[in-house]
Write an enzyme that holds these catalytic residues in place. Structure first.
Site, PDB file in Angstrom:
ATOM      1  N   ASP A  13      74.728 -30.413  62.722  1.00 18.96           N
ATOM      2  CA  ASP A  13      75.717 -29.163  63.157  1.00 18.96           C
ATOM      3  C   ASP A  13      77.024 -30.111  63.549  1.00 18.96           C
ATOM      4  OD1 ASP A  13      73.816 -27.310  62.378  1.00 18.96           O
ATOM      5  OD2 ASP A  13      72.986 -27.547  64.474  1.00 18.96           O
ATOM      6  N   GLU A  14      77.284 -31.094  62.869  1.00 21.36           N
ATOM      7  CA  GLU A  14      78.306 -31.934  63.294  1.00 21.36           C
ATOM      8  C   GLU A  14      79.666 -31.419  62.540  1.00 21.36           C
ATOM      9  OE1 GLU A  14      75.893 -33.447  61.823  1.00 21.36           O
ATOM     10  OE2 GLU A  14      74.781 -34.696  63.229  1.00 21.36           O
ATOM     11  N   GLY A  15      79.691 -30.496  61.635  1.00 22.55           N
ATOM     12  CA  GLY A  15      80.769 -30.006  60.845  1.00 22.55           C
ATOM     13  C   GLY A  15      80.871 -30.666  59.458  1.00 22.55           C
ATOM     14  N   LYS A  16      79.664 -31.113  59.036  1.00 26.16           N
ATOM     15  CA  LYS A  16      79.374 -31.351  57.726  1.00 26.16           C
ATOM     16  C   LYS A  16      80.153 -30.565  56.727  1.00 26.16           C
ATOM     17  CE  LYS A  16      75.005 -31.952  58.282  1.00 26.16           C
ATOM     18  NZ  LYS A  16      75.081 -31.607  59.609  1.00 26.16           N
ATOM     19  N   GLY A  17      79.622 -29.159  56.828  1.00 25.73           N
ATOM     20  CA  GLY A  17      80.050 -28.427  55.587  1.00 25.73           C
ATOM     21  C   GLY A  17      81.763 -28.399  55.555  1.00 25.73           C
ATOM     22  N   ALA A  39      69.233 -26.218  57.047  1.00 26.65           N
ATOM     23  CA  ALA A  39      70.583 -26.697  57.155  1.00 26.65           C
ATOM     24  C   ALA A  39      71.524 -25.219  57.135  1.00 26.65           C
ATOM     25  CB  ALA A  39      71.089 -27.123  56.013  1.00 26.65           C
ATOM     26  N   GLY A  40      72.339 -25.205  58.156  1.00 29.31           N
ATOM     27  CA  GLY A  40      73.379 -24.200  58.009  1.00 29.31           C
ATOM     28  C   GLY A  40      74.829 -24.698  57.824  1.00 29.31           C
ATOM     29  N   HIS A  41      75.561 -24.760  56.880  1.00 25.97           N
ATOM     30  CA  HIS A  41      76.962 -25.270  56.826  1.00 25.97           C
ATOM     31  C   HIS A  41      77.897 -24.305  56.947  1.00 25.97           C
ATOM     32  CE1 HIS A  41      74.717 -29.019  55.015  1.00 25.97           C
ATOM     33  NE2 HIS A  41      74.326 -28.971  56.153  1.00 25.97           N
ATOM     34  N   THR A  42      78.602 -24.053  57.959  1.00 25.86           N
ATOM     35  CA  THR A  42      79.710 -23.032  58.174  1.00 25.86           C
ATOM     36  C   THR A  42      81.206 -23.471  57.699  1.00 25.86           C
ATOM     37  OG1 THR A  42      78.411 -22.226  60.094  1.00 25.86           O
ATOM     38  CG2 THR A  42      80.735 -21.344  59.729  1.00 25.86           C
ATOM     39  N   GLN A 224      71.514 -32.017  57.979  1.00 30.18           N
ATOM     40  CA  GLN A 224      70.890 -32.500  59.256  1.00 30.18           C
ATOM     41  C   GLN A 224      71.732 -33.791  59.807  1.00 30.18           C
ATOM     42  OE1 GLN A 224      68.058 -31.936  56.925  1.00 30.18           O
ATOM     43  NE2 GLN A 224      68.535 -29.922  57.454  1.00 30.18           N
ATOM     44  N   THR A 300      71.651 -21.168  61.270  1.00 28.49           N
ATOM     45  CA  THR A 300      70.500 -20.835  60.538  1.00 28.49           C
ATOM     46  C   THR A 300      69.456 -19.952  61.434  1.00 28.49           C
ATOM     47  OG1 THR A 300      70.445 -22.694  59.203  1.00 28.49           O
ATOM     48  CG2 THR A 300      68.472 -21.869  59.424  1.00 28.49           C
ATOM     49  N   ARG A 303      69.834 -19.792  67.560  1.00 29.55           N
ATOM     50  CA  ARG A 303      69.377 -20.559  68.808  1.00 29.55           C
ATOM     51  C   ARG A 303      70.720 -20.955  69.549  1.00 29.55           C
ATOM     52  NH1 ARG A 303      64.473 -24.167  67.064  1.00 29.55           N
ATOM     53  NH2 ARG A 303      65.999 -24.585  65.411  1.00 29.55           N
TER      54      ARG A 303
HETATM   55  P1  GDP Z   1      77.029 -28.425  59.704  1.00 29.23           P
HETATM   56  O1  GDP Z   1      75.633 -28.172  59.696  1.00 29.23           O
HETATM   57  O2  GDP Z   1      77.340 -30.102  59.974  1.00 29.23           O
HETATM   58  O3  GDP Z   1      77.880 -28.285  58.583  1.00 29.23           O
HETATM   59  O4  GDP Z   1      77.843 -27.702  60.929  1.00 29.23           O
HETATM   60  P2  GDP Z   1      77.592 -26.410  61.398  1.00 29.23           P
HETATM   61  O5  GDP Z   1      78.424 -25.533  60.264  1.00 29.23           O
HETATM   62  O6  GDP Z   1      76.253 -25.932  61.596  1.00 29.23           O
HETATM   63  O7  GDP Z   1      78.312 -26.384  62.722  1.00 29.23           O
HETATM   64  C1  GDP Z   1      79.549 -26.531  62.969  1.00 29.23           C
HETATM   65  C2  GDP Z   1      80.472 -25.366  63.693  1.00 29.23           C
HETATM   66  O8  GDP Z   1      81.414 -25.884  64.099  1.00 29.23           O
HETATM   67  C3  GDP Z   1      80.864 -24.357  62.592  1.00 29.23           C
HETATM   68  O9  GDP Z   1      80.636 -23.073  63.057  1.00 29.23           O
HETATM   69  C4  GDP Z   1      82.227 -24.700  62.168  1.00 29.23           C
HETATM   70  O10 GDP Z   1      82.747 -23.643  61.706  1.00 29.23           O
HETATM   71  C5  GDP Z   1      82.861 -25.364  63.526  1.00 29.23           C
HETATM   72  N1  GDP Z   1      83.866 -26.243  63.431  1.00 29.23           N
HETATM   73  C6  GDP Z   1      83.751 -27.452  62.312  1.00 29.23           C
HETATM   74  N2  GDP Z   1      84.660 -28.061  62.779  1.00 29.23           N
HETATM   75  C7  GDP Z   1      85.363 -27.700  63.939  1.00 29.23           C
HETATM   76  C8  GDP Z   1      86.574 -28.062  64.827  1.00 29.23           C
HETATM   77  O11 GDP Z   1      86.908 -29.040  64.499  1.00 29.23           O
HETATM   78  N3  GDP Z   1      86.677 -27.524  65.809  1.00 29.23           N
HETATM   79  C9  GDP Z   1      86.059 -26.313  66.201  1.00 29.23           C
HETATM   80  N4  GDP Z   1      86.091 -25.529  67.192  1.00 29.23           N
HETATM   81  N5  GDP Z   1      85.064 -25.765  65.261  1.00 29.23           N
HETATM   82  C10 GDP Z   1      84.652 -26.433  64.349  1.00 29.23           C
HETATM   83  P1  IMO Z   2      72.387 -29.000  59.333  1.00 30.48           P
HETATM   84  O1  IMO Z   2      72.416 -29.338  58.152  1.00 30.48           O
HETATM   85  C1  IMO Z   2      70.559 -29.040  63.449  1.00 30.48           C
HETATM   86  C2  IMO Z   2      66.220 -29.542  63.520  1.00 30.48           C
HETATM   87  C3  IMO Z   2      65.248 -28.295  63.915  1.00 30.48           C
HETATM   88  C4  IMO Z   2      64.354 -29.119  64.747  1.00 30.48           C
HETATM   89  C5  IMO Z   2      64.006 -30.052  63.655  1.00 30.48           C
HETATM   90  C6  IMO Z   2      62.568 -29.861  62.590  1.00 30.48           C
HETATM   91  O2  IMO Z   2      73.065 -27.492  59.558  1.00 30.48           O
HETATM   92  O3  IMO Z   2      73.200 -30.079  60.380  1.00 30.48           O
HETATM   93  P2  IMO Z   2      62.800 -28.362  60.307  1.00 30.48           P
HETATM   94  O4  IMO Z   2      62.879 -26.807  60.256  1.00 30.48           O
HETATM   95  O5  IMO Z   2      63.785 -29.161  59.760  1.00 30.48           O
HETATM   96  O6  IMO Z   2      61.274 -28.830  59.883  1.00 30.48           O
HETATM   97  O7  IMO Z   2      62.958 -28.576  61.887  1.00 30.48           O
HETATM   98  O8  IMO Z   2      65.230 -30.261  62.849  1.00 30.48           O
HETATM   99  N1  IMO Z   2      67.075 -29.144  62.322  1.00 30.48           N
HETATM  100  C7  IMO Z   2      68.461 -28.967  62.464  1.00 30.48           C
HETATM  101  N2  IMO Z   2      69.174 -29.131  63.683  1.00 30.48           N
HETATM  102  N3  IMO Z   2      71.152 -28.727  62.194  1.00 30.48           N
HETATM  103  C8  IMO Z   2      70.258 -28.909  61.077  1.00 30.48           C
HETATM  104  O9  IMO Z   2      70.837 -28.856  59.761  1.00 30.48           O
HETATM  105  C9  IMO Z   2      69.023 -28.788  61.064  1.00 30.48           C
HETATM  106  N4  IMO Z   2      67.838 -28.760  60.292  1.00 30.48           N
HETATM  107  C10 IMO Z   2      66.939 -29.093  60.734  1.00 30.48           C
HETATM  108  O10 IMO Z   2      66.074 -27.519  65.029  1.00 30.48           O
HETATM  109  O11 IMO Z   2      64.586 -29.503  66.099  1.00 30.48           O
HETATM  110 MG    MG Z   3      74.368 -26.629  60.652  1.00 28.67          MG
END
Ligand code: GDP
Ligand code: IMO
Ligand code: MG
Length: 424
Positions: A13-17, A39-42, A224, A300, A303
């Site tokens: 969830d670092e902002g990969k998407g 994964a959930g990439h927003t 991840q 995703t 939580r």
């Molecule tokens: P991913 O799984 O690494 O693709 O990241 P996620 O999408 O799960 O979580 C990142 C969240 O932060 C998403 O809701 C994005 O829309 C948001 N986001 C990404 N970059 C930034 C940023 O620079 N600032 C802020 N405020 N939100 C961001």
């Molecule tokens: P993105 O790509 C954050 C975490 C779960 C749990 C552990 C194992 O959006 O960054 P799993 O269902 O993979 O067997 O769960 O890994 N986890 C993530 N946490 N971002 C994700 O993906 C994750 N995918 C799995 O929360 O701790």
């Molecule tokens: Mg994510």
């Protein structure tokens, strides 16, 4: 641009998407190589929100080829729901531009059941996403998995399902107190949707190598984060795949020699979902501030994410495993309004100061962060378009991170929208 891997540097969830989407404008092909719909990439484009789970984030750019590699685990039902949802948002998700490797393993209904039953029964929950990811990878390694290509050979598929269920039904009935699954029903349910999946199947290695030979730019999209890597993460609180950059080649069926750039996506603070050690976690108002300002709720599962200070020990481990050519520092805007910002520069472990995570089983749990304190800033960063627009203390924070890690932050992200990113 050339061929690059994008990898999450922390616990996901670092902002990969967002960064993949941004860089797709310069790419011709985007490849997912591990993980699944855990994964959930927003991605937010002009205020419109898209959440990608197994489909590469490159799909938002018309005409770019998107690939689901052999290292991914694919839930066929969930995949169809995802593409239907994307199509209803007006995106082209046709088999002409989205391909699935014949070798991609399928997440079967029994994988989801096992994931749920284990997490439900266990006192030591991993806090999985409940999507059946771990059990699917287990079957792959146990050589009883079902692959996407099996959908083209119904007789063999039927056999494979029956074989897999022999053991699983014992588990269900004798350990979990659940009804046995009927192999015939599982087979029929899968065959009912197979005609929609089969057109997406392709020899993915050949497609990627042809793109390479045609001098196209290929991007490998990680899911991840490195600390969730099955080998190098905080085991057992990890996911079930290798997350590190070098898995991009194995998970997509090409040689590592074609990849020359690696971008680590680093959130300006740290979050994690699910259980497991997290040395810089904050349990106070500052943690709540980060969660609220950063909207730190899982894409995703919904939580709330655990939040804490940036941890350079974790990032050093990521750097030695992935050797990023550059970093993208995301969510820097979220730190605005903090009086001071803490930076974990080392751990104190067994009376010593260490710069890398201790490798003992409870090493991270027993580590205490050593912090450096930097002054914060008040200014809203969401409109910043370049380095010079950032407040002085913000530049100082970023420069200190770069200095301590020896890697430049080539991209800075100051908001969720595609436009809110700049290069240095
Ligand atoms: P991913 O799984 O690494 O693709 O990241 P996620 O999408 O799960 O979580 C990142 C969240 O932060 C998403 O809701 C994005 O829309 C948001 N986001 C990404 N970059 C930034 C940023 O620079 N600032 C802020 N405020 N939100 C961001
Ligand atoms: P993105 O790509 C954050 C975490 C779960 C749990 C552990 C194992 O959006 O960054 P799993 O269902 O993979 O067997 O769960 O890994 N986890 C993530 N946490 N971002 C994700 O993906 C994750 N995918 C799995 O929360 O701790
Ligand atoms: Mg994510």
């Amino acid at each position: 641009m050339s061929n690059m891997t994008i990898v999450g540097a922390q616990w996901g969830d670092e902002g990969k998407g967002k960064i993949v989407d941004l860089l797709t404008s310069e790419a011709d092909m985007v490849v997912r190589f591990q993980g699944g719909n855990n994964a959930g990439h927003t991605v937010i484009v002009d205020g419109k929100k898209y959440v990608l789970h197994v489909v590469p984030s490159g799909i938002l750019h018309p005409g770019k080829m998107c690939i689901i590699g052999n290292g991914v685990v694919l839930d066929p039902e969930n995949f169809l729901e995802e593409i239907d949802a994307l199509q209803s948002l007006g995106l082209d998700v046709s088999p002409e531009r989205l391909k699935i490797s014949y070798k991609t393993h399928l997440i079967m209904p029994y994988h989801r059941i096992i994931d749920g039953a284990r997490e439900g029964a266990s006192k030591n929950k991993i806090g999985t996403t409940g999507r059946g990811i771990g059990p699917c990878y287990e079957d792959k390694k146990a050589r009883v998995g079902v692959r996407a290509g099996d959908l083209t050979d119904p007789e063999a598929l039927k056999d494979r399902i029956a074989r897999a269920l022999e053991e699983k039904n014992v588990l269900f009935t004798q350990l979990y107190g659940l009804p046995a699954l009927d192999p015939e029903t599982v087979f029929n349910d899968l065959m009912a949707i197979a005609p929609r999946i089969v057109p997406y199947l392709a020899d993915v290695s050949s497609l990627i190598m042809e793109a390479q030979e045609a001098d196209q730019n290929i991007m490998f999209e990680g899911a991840q984060g490195v600390m969730l890597d099955i080998d190098h993460g905080t085991y057992p609180f990890v996911t079930s795949s290798n997350v590190v950059c070098d898995n991009a080649s194995i998970g997509s069926g090409v040689n590592a020699g074609i990849i020359d750039q690696r971008i680590a996506i680093v959130k300006a603070y740290t979050t994690r979902v699910g259980s497991g050690p997290f040395p810089t976690e904050l349990f106070d108002d500052t943690g709540e501030f980060l969660r609220r300002q950063g909207g730190e709720y899982g894409a995703t599962t919904g939580r709330p994410r655990r939040c804490g200070w940036l941890d350079l020990v974790v990032l050093r481990e990521m750097i030695r495993l992935c050797a990023p050519t550059t970093m993208a520092l995301t969510k820097v805007d979220v730190l605005s309004g903090l009086k001071e910002i803490r930076l974990c520069v080392a751990y104190e472990y067994e009376g010593k100061v260490v710069k890398y995570p201790p490798q003992t089983p409870r090493g991270l749990e027993q580590s205490k962060p050593v912090f450096e304190v930097l002054p914060g800033w008040e200014e809203d960063l969401s409109g910043c378009e370049g380095w010079d627009d950032l407040p002085r203390n913000c530049r100082r924070y970023i420069e200190r991170v770069e200095e301590l890690l020896g890697v430049k932050a080539g991209f800075i992200s100051v908001g969720p929208d595609r436009k809110q990113t700049f290069r240095r």
